[in-house]
Write a protein that holds these residues in place. Structure first.
Motif, short mmCIF file in Angstrom:
data_model
loop_
_atom_site.label_atom_id
_atom_site.label_comp_id
_atom_site.label_asym_id
_atom_site.label_seq_id
_atom_site.Cartn_x
_atom_site.Cartn_y
_atom_site.Cartn_z
N SER A 296 3.92 -0.04 3.69
CA SER A 296 3.03 -1.16 4.04
C SER A 296 2.39 -0.87 5.39
N ASN A 297 1.47 -1.71 5.79
CA ASN A 297 0.78 -1.52 7.07
C ASN A 297 1.68 -2.04 8.20
N LEU A 298 2.69 -1.25 8.52
CA LEU A 298 3.77 -1.67 9.41
C LEU A 298 3.38 -1.52 10.88
N HIS A 299 3.75 -2.53 11.70
CA HIS A 299 3.51 -2.50 13.14
C HIS A 299 4.81 -2.75 13.89
N VAL A 300 4.81 -2.43 15.17
CA VAL A 300 5.99 -2.64 16.00
C VAL A 300 6.41 -4.11 15.98
N ALA A 301 5.44 -5.01 15.99
CA ALA A 301 5.74 -6.45 15.97
C ALA A 301 6.56 -6.84 14.75
N ASP A 302 6.31 -6.18 13.62
CA ASP A 302 7.07 -6.47 12.40
C ASP A 302 8.54 -6.07 12.58
N VAL A 303 8.76 -4.95 13.25
CA VAL A 303 10.13 -4.48 13.49
C VAL A 303 10.85 -5.42 14.43
N LEU A 304 10.16 -5.86 15.48
CA LEU A 304 10.77 -6.74 16.48
C LEU A 304 11.24 -8.05 15.88
N LYS A 305 10.57 -8.51 14.83
CA LYS A 305 10.98 -9.76 14.17
C LYS A 305 12.33 -9.61 13.47
N ARG A 312 11.29 -4.45 25.16
CA ARG A 312 11.69 -3.43 26.12
C ARG A 312 13.10 -2.91 25.83
N ALA A 313 14.03 -3.82 25.52
CA ALA A 313 15.41 -3.42 25.25
C ALA A 313 15.49 -2.54 24.00
N LEU A 314 14.78 -2.95 22.93
CA LEU A 314 14.81 -2.16 21.70
C LEU A 314 14.13 -0.81 21.90
N GLU A 315 12.99 -0.81 22.58
CA GLU A 315 12.27 0.45 22.83
C GLU A 315 13.17 1.44 23.56
N THR A 316 13.89 0.96 24.59
CA THR A 316 14.75 1.83 25.39
C THR A 316 15.86 2.44 24.53
N GLY A 323 14.50 9.82 20.12
CA GLY A 323 13.58 10.67 20.87
C GLY A 323 12.13 10.24 20.78
N TYR A 324 11.85 9.11 20.09
CA TYR A 324 10.48 8.64 19.91
C TYR A 324 10.37 7.17 20.32
N PRO A 325 9.24 6.79 20.93
CA PRO A 325 8.95 5.36 21.05
C PRO A 325 8.76 4.77 19.65
N LEU A 326 8.97 3.47 19.53
CA LEU A 326 8.87 2.83 18.21
C LEU A 326 7.53 3.09 17.52
N TYR A 327 6.43 2.89 18.25
CA TYR A 327 5.11 3.02 17.62
C TYR A 327 4.89 4.44 17.13
N LYS A 328 5.36 5.43 17.92
CA LYS A 328 5.15 6.82 17.54
C LYS A 328 6.02 7.20 16.34
N TYR A 329 7.24 6.68 16.30
CA TYR A 329 8.12 6.94 15.16
C TYR A 329 7.47 6.43 13.88
N ILE A 330 6.91 5.22 13.95
CA ILE A 330 6.29 4.63 12.76
C ILE A 330 5.13 5.47 12.26
N TYR A 331 4.22 5.86 13.16
CA TYR A 331 3.06 6.58 12.63
C TYR A 331 3.39 8.02 12.27
N HIS A 332 4.40 8.62 12.91
CA HIS A 332 4.84 9.95 12.48
C HIS A 332 5.42 9.89 11.08
N LEU A 333 6.22 8.86 10.79
CA LEU A 333 6.81 8.72 9.47
C LEU A 333 5.74 8.46 8.42
N ARG A 334 4.74 7.66 8.77
CA ARG A 334 3.64 7.41 7.85
C ARG A 334 2.91 8.71 7.51
N ILE A 335 2.70 9.53 8.52
CA ILE A 335 2.00 10.80 8.28
C ILE A 335 2.84 11.71 7.39
N GLU A 336 4.17 11.71 7.56
CA GLU A 336 5.02 12.53 6.69
C GLU A 336 4.90 12.07 5.24
#
Length: 385
Positions: A296-305, A312-316, A323-336
């Motif tokens: 789906s068209n997943l965003h960081v805000a969806d994960v935070l819910k 900040r706590a979850l990102e850390t 090894g990835y920020p949340l947003y980067k993990y999501i779009y890297h996985l989408r590309i895979e």
């Protein structure tokens, strides 16, 4: 009309894929005539018998698995063009069908690291180039993150024996590993040995041990219990390129060449790795949600819910483990996931973009190039014939 002897093992997916690529080239540029010479013929008559038969038949070239440098030298001295699959090591004076083995190990390590693993193991052969270099790529990548690799490596090929169905040093080693552990097997055959050995010891796959093979041989992967995740390779393209080189060697007496390099494409996830190993319960919640909803068209805000932490706590926590920020993990996985569709389906870039939540194919191409270094269409051309 070229007459080509094939010494490839067609009982394995690698050999069948290689043959598919060779025949595509032959249909486009032939006609070629093939002799599928069984291993038993070479075993019975030796390399001298192979060359004698080749000359009597009028063979123009040989493509396939040669075991030693001495065998390759004998074929070359006989005057028959040869392209050899590297068997134990790459051949020095012969074009090789080889692989980007280090990159394959690196891909496996990155896959497990992204899923939160901190314990790693490798199962393979110490004295065979394709296993050794996959191990080097695997270990080199996890070492950069401060982790080490546990090894169980054979010094000779014993794949035909059934010892792994019984208590053995392998089952003892598996029991001794820290859990949960991410294990890379050098190929799918050894990956299935791991799944069988785990049954003896009561090790749960993937909860305690996640295992990943190489070759994506669907028969082996699906006969494994549980089904085996595996790294796919662009072997068909390698076969096509090998045939093109053989054509040059026959027609133009080509004396200079580059090795044919088979590269890893993507990981097909099956049940043997379908789990995440983060010790942090909140990161584990995030990982599960991301993987279950990545189409789906997943965003960081969806994960935070889904996770009762501040951004900040979850990102850390998330970056520390994956090894990835949340947003980067999501779009890297989408590309895979998109990479897999590019190689396994005939869908257009526009269709894939629409199905994966992109506004248009331009946005998909921009993000894809950022991650993979090339556009989706170039990626397809790079790995497919």
């Amino acid at each position: 009309m070229a007459k080509i002897i094939l010494l490839t093992d067609l009982t394995e997916e690698y050999g069948r894929s290689l043959m598919r690529g060779i025949t595509v080239y032959a249909h486009e540029h032939g006609p070629w005539i093939f002799c599928r010479m069984p291993e038993s013929f070479k075993d019975a008559y030796g390399i001298k018998g192979v060359c004698k038969w080749a000359k009597e038949w009028g063979a123009d070239g040989i493509i396939g698995r040669i075991r030693t440098e001495e065998e390759a030298d004998y074929i070359r001295r006989s005057g028959i063009p040869l392209i050899a699959q590297d068997f134990k090591e790459r051949f020095a004076n012969t074009p090789n069908i080889t692989g980007a083995y280090y990159d394959t190990g690196k891909m496996a390590a990155e896959y497990f690291l992204k899923n939160g693993y901190s314990n790693f193991a490798f199962y393979g052969f110490k004295n065979i180039v394709w296993s050794r270099e996959r191990a080097e790529g695997y270990e080199g990548t996890v070492k950069k993150q401060g982790y080490s690799v546990h090894y169980f490596e054979h010094h000779k090929t014993i794949a035909q024996e059934l010892w792994y169905y019984k208590p053995s040093p392998l089952s003892k080693w598996l029991t001794s590993l820290p859990k949960p552990v991410a294990l890379m097997a050098c190929d799918d055959n050894l990956g299935q040995q791991i799944t069988e050995a785990c049954k003896l010891t009561g090790i749960r796959i993937p909860e305690e041990l996640a295992v990943l093979g190489v070759d994506n041989d669907e028969m082996i992967c699906n006969i494994s219990d549980p089904p085996l995740s595996s790294i796919g390779l662009d072997v068909e393209k390698g076969g096509y390129e090998a045939a093109a080189l053989m054509d040059k060697m026959i027609k133009h007496k080509e004396k200079k060449w580059d090795d044919i390099v088979v590269r890893p494409t993507q990981i097909t996830t099956r049940q043997s790795t379908d789990i995440y190993a983060a010790n942090d319960a909140y990161v584990l919640m995030a990982l599960k949600f991301i993987h279950q909803n990545i189409h789906s068209n997943l965003h960081v805000a969806d994960v935070l819910k889904q996770v009762p932490l501040s951004r900040r706590a979850l990102e850390t926590r998330f970056q520390k483990i994956t090894g990835y920020p949340l947003y980067k993990y999501i779009y890297h996985l989408r590309i895979e996931k998109i990479s897999q569709q590019l190689l396994e389906t005939g869908k257009t870039i526009f269709e894939i973009a629409t199905e994966t939540g992109f506004d248009n194919s331009k946005n998909l191409s921009r993000l894809f190039k950022e991650v993979k270094g090339c556009t989706p269409s170039d990626y397809r051309k790079k790995h497919l014939i």
